[in-house]
Design a protein around this motif. Structure first.
Motif, PDB file in Angstrom:
ATOM      1  N   PRO A 167       0.805  -1.225   0.000  1.00 21.31           N
ATOM      2  CA  PRO A 167       0.000   0.000   0.000  1.00 21.31           C
ATOM      3  C   PRO A 167       0.838   1.276   0.000  1.00 21.31           C
ATOM      4  O   PRO A 167       0.465   2.270  -0.640  1.00 21.31           O
ATOM      5  CB  PRO A 167      -0.832  -0.121   1.288  1.00 21.31           C
ATOM      6  N   CYS A 168       1.960   1.252   0.691  1.00 24.49           N
ATOM      7  CA  CYS A 168       2.838   2.428   0.732  1.00 24.49           C
ATOM      8  C   CYS A 168       3.428   2.706  -0.644  1.00 24.49           C
ATOM      9  O   CYS A 168       3.482   3.858  -1.085  1.00 24.49           O
ATOM     10  CB  CYS A 168       3.942   2.204   1.763  1.00 24.49           C
ATOM     11  N   VAL A 169       3.848   1.658  -1.338  1.00 20.75           N
ATOM     12  CA  VAL A 169       4.411   1.834  -2.679  1.00 20.75           C
ATOM     13  C   VAL A 169       3.354   2.396  -3.626  1.00 20.75           C
ATOM     14  O   VAL A 169       3.624   3.315  -4.422  1.00 20.75           O
ATOM     15  CB  VAL A 169       4.964   0.491  -3.201  1.00 20.75           C
ATOM     16  N   CYS A 170       2.144   1.874  -3.557  1.00 23.31           N
ATOM     17  CA  CYS A 170       1.052   2.373  -4.407  1.00 23.31           C
ATOM     18  C   CYS A 170       0.751   3.835  -4.100  1.00 23.31           C
ATOM     19  O   CYS A 170       0.475   4.633  -5.012  1.00 23.31           O
ATOM     20  CB  CYS A 170      -0.195   1.526  -4.205  1.00 23.31           C
ATOM     21  N   ALA A 171       0.804   4.218  -2.814  1.00 24.84           N
ATOM     22  CA  ALA A 171       0.536   5.601  -2.440  1.00 24.84           C
ATOM     23  C   ALA A 171       1.584   6.541  -3.018  1.00 24.84           C
ATOM     24  O   ALA A 171       1.257   7.644  -3.489  1.00 24.84           O
ATOM     25  CB  ALA A 171       0.480   5.728  -0.922  1.00 24.84           C
ATOM     26  N   VAL A 172       2.846   6.137  -2.996  1.00 21.96           N
ATOM     27  CA  VAL A 172       3.919   6.987  -3.536  1.00 21.96           C
ATOM     28  C   VAL A 172       3.732   7.197  -5.029  1.00 21.96           C
ATOM     29  O   VAL A 172       3.854   8.318  -5.549  1.00 21.96           O
ATOM     30  CB  VAL A 172       5.290   6.351  -3.231  1.00 21.96           C
TER      31      VAL A 172
END
Length: 731
Positions: A332-337
């Motif tokens: 989820p963090c990678v997708c948010a970035v």
């Protein structure tokens, strides 16, 4: 005759002065016409930033300047021009920036962002002027956001910021899910266990304050990109490191990164919402934190108990299922970035720092995006000029050009931290001091009770499971087994005073098995794995051990090894059980607890603007505290699970309301700093709750129940004294 000559000379000079003034204003008119044509060509609309100057020009031609005094010309701004200088006029010169539409600075005026001396204007007067500008901007910005409407742009930003908030929820629960498996896999002794949870919360505490403060100086989007990228990189890296120290370091830095998510996300999203939409949609945004809980619980339930999902490179490198879980939780963090790179900066922040044109372009983008989605692409953005607050300069310590880059970075970082600290002190100044102290109390009490009980509930359930498991133990006494092959799993057994002669233990597993006062003579052990098993005061005579994990840590309480051989022993701590029912059950309980949050989240979002933030905040905390008293009746697993679901469902409304109230309580210039400080207090209270409540598991029920109830009810009563922020515009 002489008087006539003087009068004629005065008339000539007056006529020349009027001609100069007319010439100067005509030149300005031409330049503005060029600017207007350029803007119409680039944006297909008329955008004039300086409408006030046009009004001044029209006033000039309606009311031309009067003739100067005949002797000395005291009213002449240029100090009286002579015949010798009449061919050269400073105001007729073309200055840098004139064709960009920037008005020329006159005497006595100070450009925005330029340093001012004490002789020009007192700083307090400038601050009062800025406060007045901010009030005017707040009212105007609210009208602009209403004109832009609520539509596709807000929903796109809602999803992007929701992924960032989801990453924060995942990070909080990753700690609890990974902790037992990681410490077992890395052979962490009991004296060092528990550090992982504290270290992660410590990183989040520092990160919340630092990134929240930096977002008020650098920008919401840029800071959120940096802190999310930091979290994603180090969270992914932590899944591959083998040493416990490096693992702690990676999770510490990952926590420092994700700590800035909550204060920045809520500040960012609130600045593109109108007043009537703010409470409801900020509450819907809170749902992503709950989705992060559900995601982490579901992935832990589906991945961690499957110990077969692993691989190894020799005996030194082990990649078990809990490491796969850590990688999955970083997604989820990678997708948010990635998604955040396509979103613009907050226009409210740009206006606060004096970047008018950038803010106007983003507001126009919001307007056009929403209008196209509504099927009204022809609708024009009518805003031409937006109020900008007076820019106050700060004294910053500068490093010489020849200085070391490291020292330059250190000086810059020191200056930024000092600026954040000074900004925080302003949050405690009048008239915000009393409300800030109340907010501090509410954050501390809600966080202490919530995180403390969140640790206490699962541990109590595990304690009940352990008692039930221990009650089913099988005890074998005075057994004698000769020439037998053990190639199956032994679980939850105690063997006392046993004698094993010429037996073979091959490809087997020992789970929670204890051999006490037993003798093993001429026995063969091969491919034996043990978890929670031990040999106490046993004797091994002429034994052979091949590829087992039986070592000194398992041979305890006076166990003797006589004439025995250990070959190719397994290194590290073993996690090899495929069907661990207790692990499934613990993760499933957490999954149910997070699902119970869903109804409370929906109710709080729908009723936030109807019953008010404070009523929901105080009422939810009081009801959560009262529900804790029913824990006296929690004597079984099913009862404790029901109480866990009830508590989570009641407390989520308090969290949603508190996030909305905190966002609306601070002006834009200090919103990130104030929210970051409150969120840092939240993580500090979480650490204290984990330590205090965790130490009371299995000892007593009375102290945790009374402590949680007291702080929640007390915090709820304080929350009712907070000012209602529902009618506030974003200052």
């Amino acid at each position: 005759m002489e008087d006539t000559y003087n009068n004629r000379t005065s008339l000539v000079k007056g006529a020349k002065d009027m001609a100069k003034e007319a010439k100067r204003h005509a030149a300005k008119k031409v330049n503005k016409a060029v600017d207007r044509a350029t803007d119409e060509y680039s944006t297909h609309r008329n955008y004039s930033r300086f409408q006030d100057e046009e009004d001044e020009d029209e006033d000039f031609y309606r009311n031309p300047p009067r003739q100067r005094d005949r002797e000395g010309y005291p009213d002449n701004e240029e100090g009286g021009s002579s015949d010798a200088t009449e061919g050269h006029d400073d105001e007729d010169e073309i200055y840098e920036g004139e064709y960009q539409g920037i008005p020329k600075q006159k005497e006595g005026q100070v450009a925005l962002g330029q340093p001012t001396s004490d002789a020009t204007r007192d700083r307090r007067e400038l601050e009062r002027e800025r406060e007045g500008d901010e009030e005017e901007l707040a009212q105007q910005y609210e009208l602009i956001i209403q004109e832009c409407g609520h539509g596709r742009f807000q929903w796109q930003l809602f999803l992007v910021l929701g992924l960032a908030l989801m990453s924060d929820g995942v990070e909080v629960f990753v700690v609890g899910f990974v902790l037992p498996s990681a410490e077992t896999d890395m052979c962490v002794p009991d004296s060092s266990s528990g550090w992982l949870g504290s270290v992660v919360y410590l990183g989040m505490m520092v990160g919340a304050f630092f990134w929240g403060g930096m977002s008020d100086k650098v920008g919401r989007r840029q800071c959120l990109l940096i802190c999310m990228s930091t979290n994603g990189f180090f969270a992914f890296l932590s899944s591959f490191v083998q040493g416990y120290g490096l693992f702690l370091l990676c999770r510490l830095v990952a926590g420092f990164g994700i700590g800035g998510a909550v204060p920045i996300v809520f500040s960012f999203f609130a600045e593109v919402l109108s007043r009537e939409k703010r409470g409801e949609h900020l509450s819907w945004l809170c749902m992503f934190w709950m989705i992060g809980e559900i995601y982490a619980s579901a992935m832990a339930w589906a991945i961690i108990p499957h110990y077969g999902w692993s691989f190894s490179m020799g005996s030194a490198y082990q990649f078990h299922s809990w490491r796969v879980f850590v990688v999955v939780c970083a997604l989820p963090c990678v997708c948010a970035v990635v998604a955040l790179t396509f979103m613009p900066e907050s226009p409210r922040f740009y206006l606060e720092v004096g970047k008018h044109d950038e803010a106007w372009m983003i507001l126009k983008q919001i307007h056009d995006t929403n209008m196209r989605a509504r099927g009204q692409p022809e609708k024009v953005f009518t805003v031409n000029r937006i109020k900008i607050p007076k820019q106050l300069d700060e004294l910053v310590e500068m490093e010489s050009e020849s200085g070391n880059p490291v020292s330059k970075a250190f000086v810059r970082m020191k200056a930024e931290i000092q600026g954040i600290y000074q900004n925080l002190l302003k949050c405690f100044n009048y008239p915000m001091r009393e409300n800030m102290l109340r907010l501090t109390v509410v954050w501390l009490t809600l966080s202490f009770g919530y995180y403390g009980l969140s640790v206490w509930f699962p541990d109590v359930i595990k304690h009940l499971q352990a008692d039930d498991y221990a009650s089913k133990v099988k005890v074998h006494t005075n057994e004698r087994i000769e020439d037998f092959t053990f190639n199956f799993t032994l679980e939850n057994q105690i063997h006392k005073n046993g004698v094993f002669i010429s037996d073979r233990f091959i490809n087997m597993k020992l789970k929670s098995v204890a051999f006490v006062d037993s003798t093993f003579r001429n026995c063969y052990f091969e491919d034996v794995s043990t978890v929670g098993s031990s040999f106490r005061n046993c004797t091994f005579i002429d034994g052979f051990f091949y590829n087992t994990d039986i070592d000194e840590s398992k041979l305890i309480d006076g166990t003797e090894v006589i004439n025995s051989t250990f070959a190719h022993n397994k290194t590290g701590c073993q996690m090899t059980f495929d069907d661990d029912y207790s692990a499934y059950w613990v993760y499933f309980i957490n999954f149910l607890g997070t699902l119970a949050v869903l109804p409370g989240n929906i109710v709080s979002a729908l009723l936030m603007d109807k019953i008010g933030r404070l009523s929901m905040l105080g009422g939810s905390m009081v009801l959560s505290g009262i529900s804790c008293f029913f824990l006296w009746f929690g004597t079984s697993e099913s009862m404790m699970i029901f109480m866990l679901c009830l508590y989570n469902g009641l407390s989520i409304s308090a969290w949603n309301s508190l996030d909305v109230v905190t966002t609306e309580s601070f002006p834009t210039v200090r919103r990130g700093t104030g929210f970051g400080f409150c969120n840092a207090l939240c993580k500090f209270a979480a650490v204290m709750g984990n330590l205090i409540f965790g130490s009371l598991v299995g000892i007593t029920k009375a102290i945790p129940i009374l402590m949680a109830s007291t702080v929640l009810v007390g915090g709820g009563l304080v929350a009712l004294r907070l000012p209602d922020t529902r009618a506030n515009v974003l200052m």
